[in-house]
Design a protein around this motif. Structure first.
Motif, mmCIF file in Angstrom:
data_model
loop_
_atom_site.group_PDB
_atom_site.id
_atom_site.type_symbol
_atom_site.label_atom_id
_atom_site.label_comp_id
_atom_site.label_asym_id
_atom_site.label_seq_id
_atom_site.Cartn_x
_atom_site.Cartn_y
_atom_site.Cartn_z
ATOM 1 N N SER A 248 75.518 -118.951 -43.720
ATOM 2 C CA SER A 248 74.980 -118.945 -45.070
ATOM 3 C C SER A 248 74.363 -120.300 -45.427
ATOM 4 O O SER A 248 74.990 -121.344 -45.250
ATOM 5 N N GLN A 249 73.131 -120.262 -45.934
ATOM 6 C CA GLN A 249 72.390 -121.501 -46.172
ATOM 7 C C GLN A 249 71.267 -121.229 -47.165
ATOM 8 O O GLN A 249 70.617 -120.183 -47.111
ATOM 9 N N VAL A 250 71.022 -122.185 -48.063
ATOM 10 C CA VAL A 250 69.893 -122.079 -48.979
ATOM 11 C C VAL A 250 68.815 -123.063 -48.558
ATOM 12 O O VAL A 250 69.073 -124.008 -47.804
ATOM 13 N N GLY A 251 67.602 -122.829 -49.056
ATOM 14 C CA GLY A 251 66.482 -123.701 -48.715
ATOM 15 C C GLY A 251 65.598 -123.973 -49.910
ATOM 16 O O GLY A 251 65.550 -123.199 -50.862
ATOM 17 N N ASP A 252 64.898 -125.111 -49.866
ATOM 18 C CA ASP A 252 63.949 -125.508 -50.908
ATOM 19 C C ASP A 252 62.555 -125.531 -50.301
ATOM 20 O O ASP A 252 62.309 -126.250 -49.321
ATOM 21 N N VAL A 253 61.627 -124.778 -50.915
ATOM 22 C CA VAL A 253 60.276 -124.612 -50.379
ATOM 23 C C VAL A 253 59.260 -125.323 -51.263
ATOM 24 O O VAL A 253 59.253 -125.157 -52.485
ATOM 25 N N ASN A 254 58.392 -126.126 -50.638
ATOM 26 C CA ASN A 254 57.209 -126.712 -51.275
ATOM 27 C C ASN A 254 55.960 -126.129 -50.633
ATOM 28 O O ASN A 254 55.950 -125.868 -49.415
ATOM 29 N N LEU A 255 54.915 -125.944 -51.427
ATOM 30 C CA LEU A 255 53.632 -125.433 -50.940
ATOM 31 C C LEU A 255 52.499 -126.330 -51.440
ATOM 32 O O LEU A 255 52.524 -126.782 -52.591
ATOM 33 N N TRP A 256 51.495 -126.544 -50.585
ATOM 34 C CA TRP A 256 50.266 -127.234 -50.962
ATOM 35 C C TRP A 256 49.069 -126.469 -50.410
ATOM 36 O O TRP A 256 49.157 -125.824 -49.360
ATOM 37 N N ASN A 257 47.937 -126.583 -51.098
ATOM 38 C CA ASN A 257 46.663 -126.137 -50.544
ATOM 39 C C ASN A 257 46.368 -127.028 -49.335
ATOM 40 O O ASN A 257 46.339 -128.255 -49.459
ATOM 41 N N LEU A 258 46.166 -126.434 -48.175
ATOM 42 C CA LEU A 258 45.988 -127.199 -46.943
ATOM 43 C C LEU A 258 44.780 -128.129 -47.011
ATOM 44 O O LEU A 258 44.794 -129.223 -46.452
ATOM 45 N N GLU A 259 43.723 -127.704 -47.722
ATOM 46 C CA GLU A 259 42.504 -128.505 -47.806
ATOM 47 C C GLU A 259 42.511 -129.493 -48.978
ATOM 48 O O GLU A 259 41.670 -130.385 -49.044
ATOM 49 N N ASN A 260 43.429 -129.310 -49.907
ATOM 50 C CA ASN A 260 43.471 -130.163 -51.096
ATOM 51 C C ASN A 260 44.908 -130.217 -51.600
ATOM 52 O O ASN A 260 45.327 -129.373 -52.398
ATOM 53 N N THR A 261 45.667 -131.212 -51.158
ATOM 54 C CA THR A 261 47.092 -131.251 -51.485
ATOM 55 C C THR A 261 47.364 -131.618 -52.946
ATOM 56 O O THR A 261 48.521 -131.582 -53.382
ATOM 57 N N LYS A 262 46.306 -131.948 -53.701
ATOM 58 C CA LYS A 262 46.497 -132.115 -55.148
ATOM 59 C C LYS A 262 46.837 -130.770 -55.793
ATOM 60 O O LYS A 262 47.426 -130.728 -56.870
ATOM 61 N N GLU A 263 46.434 -129.687 -55.143
ATOM 62 C CA GLU A 263 46.819 -128.350 -55.599
ATOM 63 C C GLU A 263 48.115 -127.976 -54.903
ATOM 64 O O GLU A 263 48.169 -127.875 -53.684
#
Length: 268
Positions: free
Chosen positions: A81-96
């Motif tokens: 049993s384990q939880v996770g934290d997910v981050n996402l960015w636009n690959l071409e523009n990480t400001k998004e």
């Protein structure tokens, strides 16, 4: 004697408030309501295609990977049993990047299959769509707890010091920071609020405080999401493990486990 406009308690009468039924603040726009058959077909096409990447995020660390639009990512509880934290960015523009607050407003505090993960302003676009959850039947429990929240920000060492008075490096924030700095040449400022996968959380009814319960996820449980744009993704295998221990207390190593990541792509 004059009270100079201050309240002295004389003549106090309890205030009464009008009663109103709850009103959903945000009507879902059409773009937040996906065609389920279309996404079922996308899921089938990706899973029938090629496995283009497999990686294991060791316990108490984070890793990054990339996805093309249409790719499917499966995150599996591969040992315990384990939880996770997910981050996402636009690959071409990480400001998004992923915007948990707006995702929460457009969908709910806890994401369900066919909900979407939205980007920050001024972009405000769907970054990914949640398409499968082996724990979907958990629903909402007797205490209002549910899974996969977009409430909690991510555990971090700054708050740990605020609570305990002790310095530490060992949190989802520090793990995500290390991963994006070392693997992608980014910075701590690029790490943002997360999607808490496999985590069981809610708000207490009496004090309205954020609570957690031990994750019900067991070996073999998994979630899947499909990229709606080219993505850079980061995942932390949370140092809180299955979140059975309050933040600030010592977490034994045996409640922490790795998470497995697989990326599938439709054959062209």
């Amino acid at each position: 004697m004059a009270n100079n406009g201050g309240w002295c308690g004389r003549g106090f009468k309890p205030r009464t408030f009008p009663k109103h039924s709850p009103l959903i603040c945000y009507n879902k726009p059409a773009s937040a309501q996906v065609d389920q058959k279309v996404y079922d077909d996308k899921r089938f096409a990706a899973l029938s295609g090629e496995l283009v990447e497999t990686l294991v995020v060791p316990k108490r660390t984070a890793r990054t990977w990339t996805m093309l639009a249409g790719d499917l990512c499966r995150v599996t509880v591969c040992e315990g049993s384990q939880v996770g934290d997910v981050n996402l960015w636009n690959l071409e523009n990480t400001k998004e990047h992923f915007y948990s607050g707006k995702t929460r407003q457009l969908h709910s505090t806890h994401l369900k299959v066919y909900d979407r993960l939205w980007s920050n302003l001024p972009y405000l676009r769907p970054m990914a769509t949640f398409v499968h959850d082996s724990l979907a039947s958990y629903g909402i429990d007797e205490d209002g707890g549910s899974l996969h929240d977009v409430i909690g920000t991510r555990c971090d060492d700054y708050t740990y010091k605020l609570i305990t008075g002790k310095d530490r490096i060992g949190s989802c924030h520090s793990s995500l920071t290390k991963a994006v700095v070392e693997e992608r040449g980014m910075s701590e400022q690029d790490v943002h609020d997360v999607w808490n996968i496999f985590m069981c959380t809610g708000f207490t009814r009496d004090t309205q405080q954020y609570f957690c319960k031990p994750s019900p996820a067991r070996k073999g449980d998994y979630i899947e999401f499909i990229a709606d744009m080219n993505l850079l993704v980061a995942l932390s295998a949370c140092p809180q493990g299955d979140v059975s221990i309050t933040v600030g207390e010592e977490v034994p190593a045996d409640v922490c486990h790795p998470l497995k990541v697989e990326v599938f792509r439709q054959k062209l």
